[in-house]
Design an enzyme around this catalytic site. Structure first.
Site, PDB file in Angstrom:
ATOM      1  N   ASP A  38       0.844  -1.197   0.000  1.00  0.00           N
ATOM      2  CA  ASP A  38       0.000   0.000   0.000  1.00  0.00           C
ATOM      3  C   ASP A  38       0.876   1.242   0.000  1.00  0.00           C
ATOM      4  OD1 ASP A  38      -2.031  -1.701   0.178  1.00  0.00           O
ATOM      5  OD2 ASP A  38      -2.769  -1.060   2.157  1.00  0.00           O
ATOM      6  N   GLU A  40       3.890   1.682  -1.258  1.00  0.00           N
ATOM      7  CA  GLU A  40       4.460   1.981  -2.575  1.00  0.00           C
ATOM      8  C   GLU A  40       3.386   2.558  -3.504  1.00  0.00           C
ATOM      9  OE1 GLU A  40       7.792  -1.374  -3.277  1.00  0.00           O
ATOM     10  OE2 GLU A  40       5.959  -2.015  -2.300  1.00  0.00           O
ATOM     11  N   TYR A  41       2.158   2.014  -3.381  1.00  0.00           N
ATOM     12  CA  TYR A  41       1.056   2.537  -4.194  1.00  0.00           C
ATOM     13  C   TYR A  41       0.811   4.000  -3.838  1.00  0.00           C
ATOM     14  CZ  TYR A  41      -3.676   3.210  -5.994  1.00  0.00           C
ATOM     15  OH  TYR A  41      -4.761   3.697  -6.661  1.00  0.00           O
ATOM     16  N   LEU A 107      -9.873   7.964   0.220  1.00  0.00           N
ATOM     17  CA  LEU A 107      -9.466   9.044   1.128  1.00  0.00           C
ATOM     18  C   LEU A 107      -8.138   9.609   0.663  1.00  0.00           C
ATOM     19  CD1 LEU A 107     -10.137   7.396   4.609  1.00  0.00           C
ATOM     20  CD2 LEU A 107     -11.367   9.333   3.631  1.00  0.00           C
ATOM     21  N   GLU A 136     -10.762   8.200  13.918  1.00  0.00           N
ATOM     22  CA  GLU A 136     -11.092   6.769  13.931  1.00  0.00           C
ATOM     23  C   GLU A 136      -9.855   5.981  13.532  1.00  0.00           C
ATOM     24  OE1 GLU A 136     -14.132   6.593  10.980  1.00  0.00           O
ATOM     25  OE2 GLU A 136     -15.554   7.710  12.188  1.00  0.00           O
ATOM     26  N   LYS A 138      -7.749   3.533  11.412  1.00  0.00           N
ATOM     27  CA  LYS A 138      -7.907   3.098  10.020  1.00  0.00           C
ATOM     28  C   LYS A 138      -7.655   1.594   9.982  1.00  0.00           C
ATOM     29  CE  LYS A 138      -6.741   4.352   5.311  1.00  0.00           C
ATOM     30  NZ  LYS A 138      -6.705   3.011   4.798  1.00  0.00           N
ATOM     31  N   ASP A 140      -7.229  -2.115   8.837  1.00  0.00           N
ATOM     32  CA  ASP A 140      -6.689  -2.689   7.612  1.00  0.00           C
ATOM     33  C   ASP A 140      -7.458  -3.951   7.242  1.00  0.00           C
ATOM     34  OD1 ASP A 140      -5.105  -2.740   5.457  1.00  0.00           O
ATOM     35  OD2 ASP A 140      -3.257  -3.285   6.498  1.00  0.00           O
ATOM     36  N   ARG A 159     -16.195  -2.860  -2.070  1.00  0.00           N
ATOM     37  CA  ARG A 159     -16.029  -1.531  -2.658  1.00  0.00           C
ATOM     38  C   ARG A 159     -15.833  -1.624  -4.171  1.00  0.00           C
ATOM     39  NH1 ARG A 159     -11.871   1.799  -4.128  1.00  0.00           N
ATOM     40  NH2 ARG A 159     -12.292   4.017  -3.908  1.00  0.00           N
ATOM     41  N   TYR A 250     -18.195   2.741  10.014  1.00  0.00           N
ATOM     42  CA  TYR A 250     -17.628   4.075  10.195  1.00  0.00           C
ATOM     43  C   TYR A 250     -18.316   5.155   9.383  1.00  0.00           C
ATOM     44  CZ  TYR A 250     -14.889   2.152   6.280  1.00  0.00           C
ATOM     45  OH  TYR A 250     -14.499   1.526   5.132  1.00  0.00           O
ATOM     46  N   LYS A 341      -1.445   8.191   7.450  1.00  0.00           N
ATOM     47  CA  LYS A 341      -0.909   6.834   7.265  1.00  0.00           C
ATOM     48  C   LYS A 341       0.373   6.635   8.076  1.00  0.00           C
ATOM     49  CE  LYS A 341      -2.933   4.420   3.969  1.00  0.00           C
ATOM     50  NZ  LYS A 341      -2.496   4.222   2.734  1.00  0.00           N
ATOM     51  N   CYS A 435      26.721 -29.170   5.998  1.00  0.00           N
ATOM     52  CA  CYS A 435      26.841 -27.954   6.808  1.00  0.00           C
ATOM     53  C   CYS A 435      27.738 -26.934   6.093  1.00  0.00           C
ATOM     54  CB  CYS A 435      27.440 -28.331   8.166  1.00  0.00           C
ATOM     55  SG  CYS A 435      27.936 -26.896   9.131  1.00  0.00           S
ATOM     56  N   CYS A 438      31.242 -26.727   8.470  1.00  0.00           N
ATOM     57  CA  CYS A 438      32.223 -27.811   8.621  1.00  0.00           C
ATOM     58  C   CYS A 438      32.126 -28.849   7.506  1.00  0.00           C
ATOM     59  CB  CYS A 438      32.050 -28.484   9.980  1.00  0.00           C
ATOM     60  SG  CYS A 438      30.516 -29.414  10.119  1.00  0.00           S
ATOM     61  N   CYS A 453      23.207 -29.852  12.153  1.00  0.00           N
ATOM     62  CA  CYS A 453      24.567 -30.295  11.868  1.00  0.00           C
ATOM     63  C   CYS A 453      24.958 -31.099  13.110  1.00  0.00           C
ATOM     64  CB  CYS A 453      25.497 -29.097  11.691  1.00  0.00           C
ATOM     65  SG  CYS A 453      27.230 -29.560  11.795  1.00  0.00           S
ATOM     66  N   CYS A 458      31.909 -28.840  15.084  1.00  0.00           N
ATOM     67  CA  CYS A 458      31.632 -27.845  14.030  1.00  0.00           C
ATOM     68  C   CYS A 458      32.006 -26.440  14.529  1.00  0.00           C
ATOM     69  CB  CYS A 458      30.155 -27.898  13.653  1.00  0.00           C
ATOM     70  SG  CYS A 458      29.675 -26.570  12.555  1.00  0.00           S
TER      71      CYS A 458
HETATM   72  S1  IVH Z   1     -13.987   6.517   5.703  1.00  0.00           S
HETATM   73  C1  IVH Z   1     -15.789   8.800   2.358  1.00  0.00           C
HETATM   74  N1  IVH Z   1     -13.126   5.440   7.916  1.00  0.00           N
HETATM   75  O1  IVH Z   1      -9.710   3.156   4.198  1.00  0.00           O
HETATM   76  C2  IVH Z   1     -15.171   8.068   3.508  1.00  0.00           C
HETATM   77  N2  IVH Z   1     -12.364   4.503   5.856  1.00  0.00           N
HETATM   78  O2  IVH Z   1      -8.137   4.590   2.207  1.00  0.00           O
HETATM   79  C3  IVH Z   1     -14.508   6.836   3.082  1.00  0.00           C
HETATM   80  N3  IVH Z   1     -10.916   2.553   6.142  1.00  0.00           N
HETATM   81  O3  IVH Z   1     -11.774   2.392   1.452  1.00  0.00           O
HETATM   82  C4  IVH Z   1     -13.910   5.972   4.063  1.00  0.00           C
HETATM   83  N4  IVH Z   1     -10.939   2.504   8.334  1.00  0.00           N
HETATM   84  O4  IVH Z   1     -11.648   0.697   3.370  1.00  0.00           O
HETATM   85  C5  IVH Z   1     -13.084   5.402   6.572  1.00  0.00           C
HETATM   86  N5  IVH Z   1     -12.488   4.565   9.968  1.00  0.00           N
HETATM   87  C6  IVH Z   1     -12.447   4.524   8.628  1.00  0.00           C
HETATM   88  C7  IVH Z   1     -11.705   3.546   7.944  1.00  0.00           C
HETATM   89  C8  IVH Z   1     -11.682   3.584   6.550  1.00  0.00           C
HETATM   90  C9  IVH Z   1     -10.484   1.920   7.244  1.00  0.00           C
HETATM   91  C10 IVH Z   1     -10.540   2.182   4.763  1.00  0.00           C
HETATM   92  C11 IVH Z   1     -11.715   2.014   3.827  1.00  0.00           C
HETATM   93  C12 IVH Z   1     -11.439   2.946   2.692  1.00  0.00           C
HETATM   94  C13 IVH Z   1      -9.949   3.158   2.805  1.00  0.00           C
HETATM   95  C14 IVH Z   1      -9.522   4.470   2.200  1.00  0.00           C
END
Ligand code: IVH
Length: 700
Positions: A38, A40-41, A107, A136, A138, A140, A159, A250, A341, A435, A438, A453, A458
């Site tokens: 994620d 690197e993306y 986001l 909140e 985040k 994973d 999604r 959320y 992040k 090994c 030795c 070994c 040894c």
């Molecule tokens: S809000 C318009 N709240 O993060 C609001 N997303 O990078 C959209 N995610 O696709 C999302 N925890 O899968 C929101 N507390 C949280 C989250 C959360 C994880 C994920 C979600 C979203 C991705 C966006």
């Protein structure tokens, strides 16, 4: 380079980034099989966004920065999105496409305090009003949209590309945290409520699942996110039902009719979700300044491993819905929210070579030599591969691109190869038969996962035994690390652990790069180590199966090494806590003439053979299950927890009905306090911490 040439280069890079991001979108959202982490993306995405901002002449409405997903004909809504096209193509594998009533947006990200504050400034500029924030975790996992029609759960969709997702209703219906009916304020017919949140797999459930997959010879999941995604992609919902999945809501999506429920703040909408049977993440917190928000982010960056599920950041949302409305959206993300992040704990890098190291017991452990990467906050170039079976189960091949993970204090680990990037000529790795030190045979006993070994002479084993003897957990000889042990051994100065005490100025001064000062320091560290208590010496001798706790028990029972040497199997096995395997190992160790010769050498130089005279620590907290929240002044978290444990307490990270006491330090987790209060659990402030440890607090 001329200005025009420079612009050509930039335009080329922008095009390259766009197609790279499209490729990774497709791999991640459609195939569920990402090639890159994620992090690197996000870096590719940030680079593209920056270039597009600096060079608006290259703007394109088709850029991935302008879309929440692949291109779609918004005018008619009839054109197939890339996702739908792929779905048709791969019908046998995929679930029915579902068009979201309200798009599931992405986001924007912040990777630093500056980026977080810059977001705050954009909001200030747009609103000019005071703003409150909801923070909140985040989670994973994977985003899911739940549809309730007239209060009944009727559909769950992934999604997908944000516009169209997959119908996973039957599978999601098996998740216990998701209510099947919700009660609405009025009995309107044709009502629709969309609840959005994250489906995730708790870490213990993920580990257990991978253990079972490994036993059954199945494919291992790289991380809890992938295992949650894989569990929802099951054709048979009874398989999903067996997977332990959780859900944190959320956000609300579509609400029809609009008059059904009205909120003025995000917190209100979460409270409503809680009142209709959803569990809101207990760490969700309202904060009124961005400085406090940043502190919250830092706190969770440091404490992410206290949770039993994975998080990769904090999502911050403007609380007031009227303000959210004023701020609105860009084409792909709301302006009223941002994801802070954390530094990544996973990276992809090249597996240069697989090698085998020989430990002090002769155990041959495969390890990976990696193209160095920064992961989990440090530079990683080596990672353990555990044993022969682990390499085979993961099918790691030299030259592969691999996912490397380093979380918290954990040793770096190679999680999995990126099979899609594999060179077709890459050959499976074969465990060596001899090994590397030795040249003796490597032996794997039937039914065991480790290979050894078996040559007691040894040199690699001897080096490891000596380095272990000198290490912190044993005799703690500062300045005698593995590298020096190797040098001294190669020169014939160290053949066994006792030789350490026969090193002298003369033998060391001939060594290049080893000045008088270093020699004096090393010799005085060696001298100091002679006084270590018996339990440390027992650890240092490296008796198989004898760990720290049992060394302490044996040392305190016998008091002197000579008494242990004299003891027979029965004398040892009758000690509480010592099992026959350990007793047998101790007896065998001291029966060996070579080991007795080494011990005599230790005795001659005056190494202490007696137990330390420290009094036993009173177990005044025995039977207590304690949760510590926030910081305790003058103690690190580990020190504070160790102190409690040394007094017999059990220390856990979350409050449950089994908790007997909660200690509240600075910046505590409010959710923990609320839970403790609601369960009627006793709480004490951290200012009483020392009194508690010393047994000066009445806990009843
Ligand atoms: S809000 C318009 N709240 O993060 C609001 N997303 O990078 C959209 N995610 O696709 C999302 N925890 O899968 C929101 N507390 C949280 C989250 C959360 C994880 C994920 C979600 C979203 C991705 C966006």
């Amino acid at each position: 380079m001329s200005k025009q040439q420079n612009l050509d280069e930039i335009s080329k890079r922008i095009e390259q980034l766009r197609s790279l991001i499209e490729h990774h979108n497709y791999k991640y959202y459609v195939l569920d099989d990402p090639d890159i982490s994620d992090f690197e993306y996000d870096q590719l995405f940030s680079e593209l966004k920056d270039l597009e901002r600096k060079y608006p002449q290259f703007f394109s409405p088709d850029s991935p920065t302008q879309n929440i997903g692949p291109a779609i004909d918004h005018a008619t809504g009839s054109a197939l999105s890339e996702f739908e096209a792929v779905a048709t193509f791969r019908k046998e594998n995929l679930f029915t496409p579902v068009r979201h009533l309200v798009p599931m947006m992405s986001l924007d990200n912040a990777f630093s305090k500056e980026e977080l504050l810059a977001w705050g400034q954009r909001i200030d500029k747009a609103l000019g009003d005071k703003v409150g924030f909801v923070c909140e975790l985040k989670i994973d996992g994977l985003a899911i949209s739940l549809k309730y029609e007239n209060g009944n759960f009727t559909q769950a969709a992934t999604r997908g590309d944000g516009v169209v997702g997959e119908d996973v209703t039957a599978n999601v219906a098996t998740i216990r945290a998701i209510p099947h009916t919700i009660s609405l304020p009025e009995n309107t017919s044709d009502s629709v409520v969309e609840v959005r949140g994250e489906v995730y797999m708790p870490i213990p459930a993920f580990e257990e699942l991978n253990r079972k997959q490994g036993e059954a010879g199945g494919r291992l999941f790289a991380n809890p996110r992938n295992s949650a995604a894989g569990s929802l992609r099951q054709k048979d919902p009874s398989v999903t039902a067996k997977r332990e999945l959780g859900f944190w809501p959320y956000q609300l999506g579509q609400i029809t009719p609009q008059s059904l429920i009205r909120f003025s703040s995000h917190i209100q909408s979460l409270n409503w979700l809680s009142s209709i049977g959803f569990m809101i993440n207990p760490h969700t917190t309202y904060l009124d300044t961005l400085d406090k928000v940043y502190e919250f982010c830092q706190y969770w960056q440091d404490h992410r491993h206290d949770l039993d599920y994975e998080i990769d950041g904090v999502v911050i949302k403007v609380d007031d819905l009227a303000q959210q409305n004023d701020l609105g959206f860009t084409t792909r993300a709301p302006r009223w929210a941002i994801a802070y992040k954390f530094a990544p704990e996973e990276q992809t890098t090249k597996l240069l070579e697989i090698m085998v190291s020989i430990g002090r017991t002769g155990k041959a452990t495969p390890f990976a030599k990696l193209d160095p990467v920064i992961v989990g906050g440090s530079r990683v170039s080596l990672a353990t591969l555990h044993n022969q079976d682990q390499v085979a189960i993961k099918d790691l091949r030299p030259g592969d691109m691999v996912v490397v993970r380093k979380a918290g204090e954990v040793i770096p680990e190679v999680v999995a190869p990126v099979v899609s990037l594999r060179n077709p000529n890459a050959k499976p790795w074969v465990f060596p038969t001899t090994c590397p030190s030795c040249g003796g045979p490597l032996v794997r006993l039937e039914g065991e996962s480790d290979t050894f070994c078996v040559n007691i002479d040894c040199p690699a084993q001897a080096v490891q035994r000596i380095a272990y003897f000198a290490s912190k957990s044993a005799m703690d000889i500062e300045g005698l690390g593995e590298a020096r042990v190797v040098t001294f051994s190669n020169l014939g100065l160290l053949k066994d652990v006792a030789d350490i005490y026969y090193l002298n100025k003369e033998s060391l001064s001939s060594l290049e790069g080893f000045g008088d000062k270093s020699i004096d320091n090393l010799l005085s560290a060696i001298e100091k180590s002679k006084t270590r208590p018996l339990e440390r010496l027992l650890i240092g001798l490296g008796i198989r199966h004898l760990g720290e706790t049992n060394s302490k028990i044996i040392a305190s029972k016998f008091g002197h090494l000579d008494e242990i040497i004299k003891a027979n199997f029965e004398d040892i096995v009758e000690i509480e806590g010592i099992c026959p395997k350990i007793a047998d190992s101790i007896v065998r160790f001291f029966a060996s003439p070579h080991n007795r010769y080494v011990i005599d050498k230790l005795a001659q130089v005056g190494v202490n053979f007696e137990t330390s005279k420290t009094v036993e620590v009173e177990q005044n907290l025995k039977g207590y299950s304690i949760v510590l929240t926030g910081t305790v002044q003058n103690y690190s978290r580990t020190q504070a927890e160790d102190l409690l444990r040394s007094r017999g307490a059990k220390v856990t990270s979350s409050v449950s009905s089994k908790t007997t006491l909660v200690i509240i330090g600075d910046s505590p987790g409010t959710a923990k306090i609320t839970k403790a209060t609601s369960l009627g659990i006793k709480t004490i402030p951290a200012s009483s911490f020392e009194a508690l440890v010393e047994g000066n607090i009445d806990l009843i």
